[in-house]
Design a protein around this motif. Structure first.
Motif, PDB file in Angstrom:
ATOM      1  N   ARG A  19      68.638  46.024  -3.582  1.00  0.00           N
ATOM      2  CA  ARG A  19      68.179  45.443  -4.848  1.00  0.00           C
ATOM      3  C   ARG A  19      67.672  44.019  -4.636  1.00  0.00           C
ATOM      4  O   ARG A  19      66.697  43.587  -5.263  1.00  0.00           O
ATOM      5  N   HIS A  20      68.357  43.289  -3.756  1.00  0.00           N
ATOM      6  CA  HIS A  20      67.931  41.921  -3.438  1.00  0.00           C
ATOM      7  C   HIS A  20      66.556  41.930  -2.764  1.00  0.00           C
ATOM      8  O   HIS A  20      65.680  41.132  -3.114  1.00  0.00           O
ATOM      9  N   TYR A  21      66.349  42.829  -1.811  1.00  0.00           N
ATOM     10  CA  TYR A  21      65.055  42.930  -1.132  1.00  0.00           C
ATOM     11  C   TYR A  21      63.957  43.330  -2.112  1.00  0.00           C
ATOM     12  O   TYR A  21      62.808  42.878  -2.005  1.00  0.00           O
ATOM     13  N   ASP A  22      64.295  44.173  -3.070  1.00  0.00           N
ATOM     14  CA  ASP A  22      63.322  44.567  -4.104  1.00  0.00           C
ATOM     15  C   ASP A  22      62.928  43.363  -4.943  1.00  0.00           C
ATOM     16  O   ASP A  22      61.744  43.110  -5.195  1.00  0.00           O
ATOM     17  N   ALA A  23      63.931  42.570  -5.348  1.00  0.00           N
ATOM     18  CA  ALA A  23      63.660  41.405  -6.193  1.00  0.00           C
ATOM     19  C   ALA A  23      62.770  40.393  -5.480  1.00  0.00           C
ATOM     20  O   ALA A  23      61.950  39.704  -6.112  1.00  0.00           O
ATOM     21  N   LEU A  24      62.928  40.312  -4.156  1.00  0.00           N
ATOM     22  CA  LEU A  24      62.118  39.359  -3.374  1.00  0.00           C
ATOM     23  C   LEU A  24      60.771  39.938  -2.966  1.00  0.00           C
ATOM     24  O   LEU A  24      59.944  39.229  -2.373  1.00  0.00           O
ATOM     25  N   LYS A  56      65.490  39.581  10.350  1.00  0.00           N
ATOM     26  CA  LYS A  56      66.513  38.718   9.748  1.00  0.00           C
ATOM     27  C   LYS A  56      67.579  38.355  10.777  1.00  0.00           C
ATOM     28  O   LYS A  56      68.050  37.211  10.829  1.00  0.00           O
ATOM     29  N   ASP A  57      67.940  39.330  11.616  1.00  0.00           N
ATOM     30  CA  ASP A  57      68.943  39.066  12.642  1.00  0.00           C
ATOM     31  C   ASP A  57      68.428  38.156  13.747  1.00  0.00           C
ATOM     32  O   ASP A  57      69.210  37.622  14.540  1.00  0.00           O
ATOM     33  N   LEU A  58      67.110  37.987  13.818  1.00  0.00           N
ATOM     34  CA  LEU A  58      66.550  37.020  14.760  1.00  0.00           C
ATOM     35  C   LEU A  58      66.810  35.589  14.304  1.00  0.00           C
ATOM     36  O   LEU A  58      66.613  34.648  15.056  1.00  0.00           O
ATOM     37  N   GLY A  59      67.268  35.448  13.059  1.00  0.00           N
ATOM     38  CA  GLY A  59      67.518  34.113  12.535  1.00  0.00           C
ATOM     39  C   GLY A  59      66.411  33.612  11.636  1.00  0.00           C
ATOM     40  O   GLY A  59      66.429  32.453  11.215  1.00  0.00           O
ATOM     41  N   LEU A  60      65.444  34.473  11.326  1.00  0.00           N
ATOM     42  CA  LEU A  60      64.343  34.069  10.459  1.00  0.00           C
ATOM     43  C   LEU A  60      64.784  34.093   9.003  1.00  0.00           C
ATOM     44  O   LEU A  60      65.642  34.895   8.605  1.00  0.00           O
ATOM     45  N   SER A  61      64.186  33.245   8.194  1.00  0.00           N
ATOM     46  CA  SER A  61      64.456  33.279   6.765  1.00  0.00           C
ATOM     47  C   SER A  61      63.779  34.505   6.164  1.00  0.00           C
ATOM     48  O   SER A  61      62.836  35.072   6.743  1.00  0.00           O
ATOM     49  N   LEU A  62      64.249  34.911   4.993  1.00  0.00           N
ATOM     50  CA  LEU A  62      63.644  36.078   4.352  1.00  0.00           C
ATOM     51  C   LEU A  62      62.191  35.814   3.982  1.00  0.00           C
ATOM     52  O   LEU A  62      61.359  36.730   3.986  1.00  0.00           O
ATOM     53  N   GLU A  63      61.863  34.572   3.686  1.00  0.00           N
ATOM     54  CA  GLU A  63      60.463  34.231   3.415  1.00  0.00           C
ATOM     55  C   GLU A  63      59.607  34.456   4.657  1.00  0.00           C
ATOM     56  O   GLU A  63      58.505  35.020   4.594  1.00  0.00           O
ATOM     57  N   GLN A  64      60.123  34.028   5.828  1.00  0.00           N
ATOM     58  CA  GLN A  64      59.395  34.250   7.084  1.00  0.00           C
ATOM     59  C   GLN A  64      59.308  35.743   7.400  1.00  0.00           C
ATOM     60  O   GLN A  64      58.274  36.223   7.863  1.00  0.00           O
ATOM     61  N   GLY A  66      59.196  38.179   5.304  1.00  0.00           N
ATOM     62  CA  GLY A  66      58.185  38.785   4.444  1.00  0.00           C
ATOM     63  C   GLY A  66      56.783  38.557   4.962  1.00  0.00           C
ATOM     64  O   GLY A  66      55.949  39.475   4.959  1.00  0.00           O
ATOM     65  N   ARG A  67      56.496  37.346   5.429  1.00  0.00           N
ATOM     66  CA  ARG A  67      55.160  37.061   5.948  1.00  0.00           C
ATOM     67  C   ARG A  67      54.855  37.908   7.175  1.00  0.00           C
ATOM     68  O   ARG A  67      53.750  38.424   7.337  1.00  0.00           O
ATOM     69  N   ILE A  68      55.852  38.041   8.061  1.00  0.00           N
ATOM     70  CA  ILE A  68      55.644  38.819   9.280  1.00  0.00           C
ATOM     71  C   ILE A  68      55.437  40.297   8.949  1.00  0.00           C
ATOM     72  O   ILE A  68      54.561  40.961   9.500  1.00  0.00           O
ATOM     73  N   LEU A  69      56.232  40.829   8.011  1.00  0.00           N
ATOM     74  CA  LEU A  69      56.090  42.232   7.633  1.00  0.00           C
ATOM     75  C   LEU A  69      54.720  42.495   7.014  1.00  0.00           C
ATOM     76  O   LEU A  69      54.094  43.528   7.277  1.00  0.00           O
ATOM     77  N   ASP A  70      54.257  41.565   6.216  1.00  0.00           N
ATOM     78  CA  ASP A  70      52.952  41.740   5.579  1.00  0.00           C
ATOM     79  C   ASP A  70      51.820  41.680   6.591  1.00  0.00           C
ATOM     80  O   ASP A  70      50.745  42.249   6.371  1.00  0.00           O
ATOM     81  N   GLU A  71      52.086  40.968   7.719  1.00  0.00           N
ATOM     82  CA  GLU A  71      51.070  40.911   8.780  1.00  0.00           C
ATOM     83  C   GLU A  71      51.148  42.117   9.698  1.00  0.00           C
ATOM     84  O   GLU A  71      50.366  42.243  10.650  1.00  0.00           O
ATOM     85  N   LYS A  72      52.135  43.008   9.410  1.00  0.00           N
ATOM     86  CA  LYS A  72      52.272  44.264  10.148  1.00  0.00           C
ATOM     87  C   LYS A  72      52.403  44.040  11.658  1.00  0.00           C
ATOM     88  O   LYS A  72      51.558  44.428  12.455  1.00  0.00           O
ATOM     89  N   VAL A  73      53.500  43.372  12.029  1.00  0.00           N
ATOM     90  CA  VAL A  73      53.799  43.139  13.435  1.00  0.00           C
ATOM     91  C   VAL A  73      53.996  44.480  14.144  1.00  0.00           C
ATOM     92  O   VAL A  73      54.709  45.362  13.646  1.00  0.00           O
ATOM     93  N   GLY A  74      53.358  44.644  15.313  1.00  0.00           N
ATOM     94  CA  GLY A  74      53.440  45.887  16.061  1.00  0.00           C
ATOM     95  C   GLY A  74      54.805  46.085  16.701  1.00  0.00           C
ATOM     96  O   GLY A  74      55.590  45.143  16.863  1.00  0.00           O
ATOM     97  N   THR A  75      55.066  47.329  17.091  1.00  0.00           N
ATOM     98  CA  THR A  75      56.358  47.675  17.683  1.00  0.00           C
ATOM     99  C   THR A  75      56.617  46.900  18.961  1.00  0.00           C
ATOM    100  O   THR A  75      57.711  46.373  19.183  1.00  0.00           O
ATOM    101  N   GLU A  76      55.617  46.796  19.838  1.00  0.00           N
ATOM    102  CA  GLU A  76      55.812  46.115  21.113  1.00  0.00           C
ATOM    103  C   GLU A  76      56.090  44.624  20.906  1.00  0.00           C
ATOM    104  O   GLU A  76      56.947  44.036  21.563  1.00  0.00           O
ATOM    105  N   GLU A  77      55.355  44.015  19.968  1.00  0.00           N
ATOM    106  CA  GLU A  77      55.579  42.596  19.692  1.00  0.00           C
ATOM    107  C   GLU A  77      56.972  42.379  19.113  1.00  0.00           C
ATOM    108  O   GLU A  77      57.666  41.416  19.452  1.00  0.00           O
ATOM    109  N   LEU A  78      57.403  43.282  18.240  1.00  0.00           N
ATOM    110  CA  LEU A  78      58.742  43.175  17.669  1.00  0.00           C
ATOM    111  C   LEU A  78      59.801  43.337  18.744  1.00  0.00           C
ATOM    112  O   LEU A  78      60.794  42.596  18.772  1.00  0.00           O
TER     113      LEU A  78
END
Length: 270
Positions: A19-24, A56-64, A66-78
């Motif tokens: 629900r929190h992820y939905d709200a954000l 998130k477990d990498l230590g990134l903020s949820l705002e960061q 979101g930006r990375i997910l929207d940029e569609k980071v590839g599997t290898e880069e992740l």
């Protein structure tokens, strides 16, 4: 489609977190019932959830995140980001483990304060000819000395083999204060011509008429308490250190660490 409860179970997260992820706006449900407000998710959305949690477990903020997910980071880069973070976490764990060991060593020293040492022996120390290599450590702390002295001995053994020289007795280490830290000398006794050309220094370490000596058992990483016991004995028995200390590795580097034996030598006078 899956209810929010089933999707949370499959994704190994809580309903509250979804629900929190939905709200954000990080992970919207695939469908929201207009009448009941019930959220439903597609199985394909597990891929985005996995990436969200990993970032998130990498230590990134949820705002960061979101930006990375929207940029569609590839599997290898992740994968690369996760491997880097794993290495950073492993290094942090190792650092904290070493810190804990130092704290435990200090506690042992505190526990033995005021206890008279009865295993110190005063004796003469003979002169010895050493093949040695030297380097500078940041300080006398064990975790600063060990990373310096261990490679020195490994390299010294290689150079002695190349020179065709055999080690004739226990290895000897000694230290000198330097402007930028501590000069660490890693030596091994040899029968060698001082006029020869070697890829190491050949040093005649002088003997001493009197040295306070103490046998330390175990690796030198936990020798701090033994050094302090020796220092207290020297003072309590009316001696004065001349500042020349040696470590003689009677049995070291082979077998279980708790079986290693080192003689600590501190030259003294009255």
């Amino acid at each position: 489609m899956f209810s929010i409860g089933d999707f949370a179970r499959l994704g190994r997260v809580s309903v509250r977190m979804l629900r929190h992820y939905d709200a954000l706006g990080l992970l919207r449900p695939a469908r929201v019932d207009p009448a009941t407000g019930y959220r439903s998710y597609d199985a394909a959305q597990l891929a985005r959830l996995n990436r969200l949690i990993a970032l998130k477990d990498l230590g990134l903020s949820l705002e960061q995140v979101g930006r990375i997910l929207d940029e569609k980071v590839g599997t290898e880069e992740l994968h690369g980001m996760l491997r880097l973070r794993r290495a950073e976490l492993a290094a942090h764990v190792a650092e904290e483990t070493a810190r804990l060991a130092r704290v435990e060593a200090r506690l042992r020293m505190i526990e033995t304060e005021g206890v008279m040492s009865t295993d110190v022996v005063i004796k003469s120390v003979p002169a010895v000819r050493l093949a040695e290599l030297s380097a500078t450590a940041e300080s006398y702390e064990s975790d600063k000395i060990s990373p310096v002295i261990q490679p020195l001995y490994e390299e010294l053994c290689k150079r002695l083999d190349a020179a065709g020289l055999a080690i004739t007795g226990p290895a000897v280490a000694y230290y000198e204060q330097a402007p930028d830290g501590v000069r660490v000398h890693a030596g091994a006794p040899v029968n060698a011509d001082p006029g020869g050309a070697y890829e190491f220094d050949l040093v005649d370490l002088p003997g001493a008429e009197q040295a306070a000596t103490l046998i330390h058992h175990g690796p030198m990483d936990n020798a701090d308490a033994s050094f302090q016991r020796l220092a207290r004995w020297i003072e309590e028995n009316g001696y004065r250190s001349t500042g020349l200390a040696r470590e003689v590795y009677l049995r070291y580097g082979q077998g279980a660490p708790e079986t290693w034996v080192t003689e600590l030598q501190e030259t003294v006078t009255r």
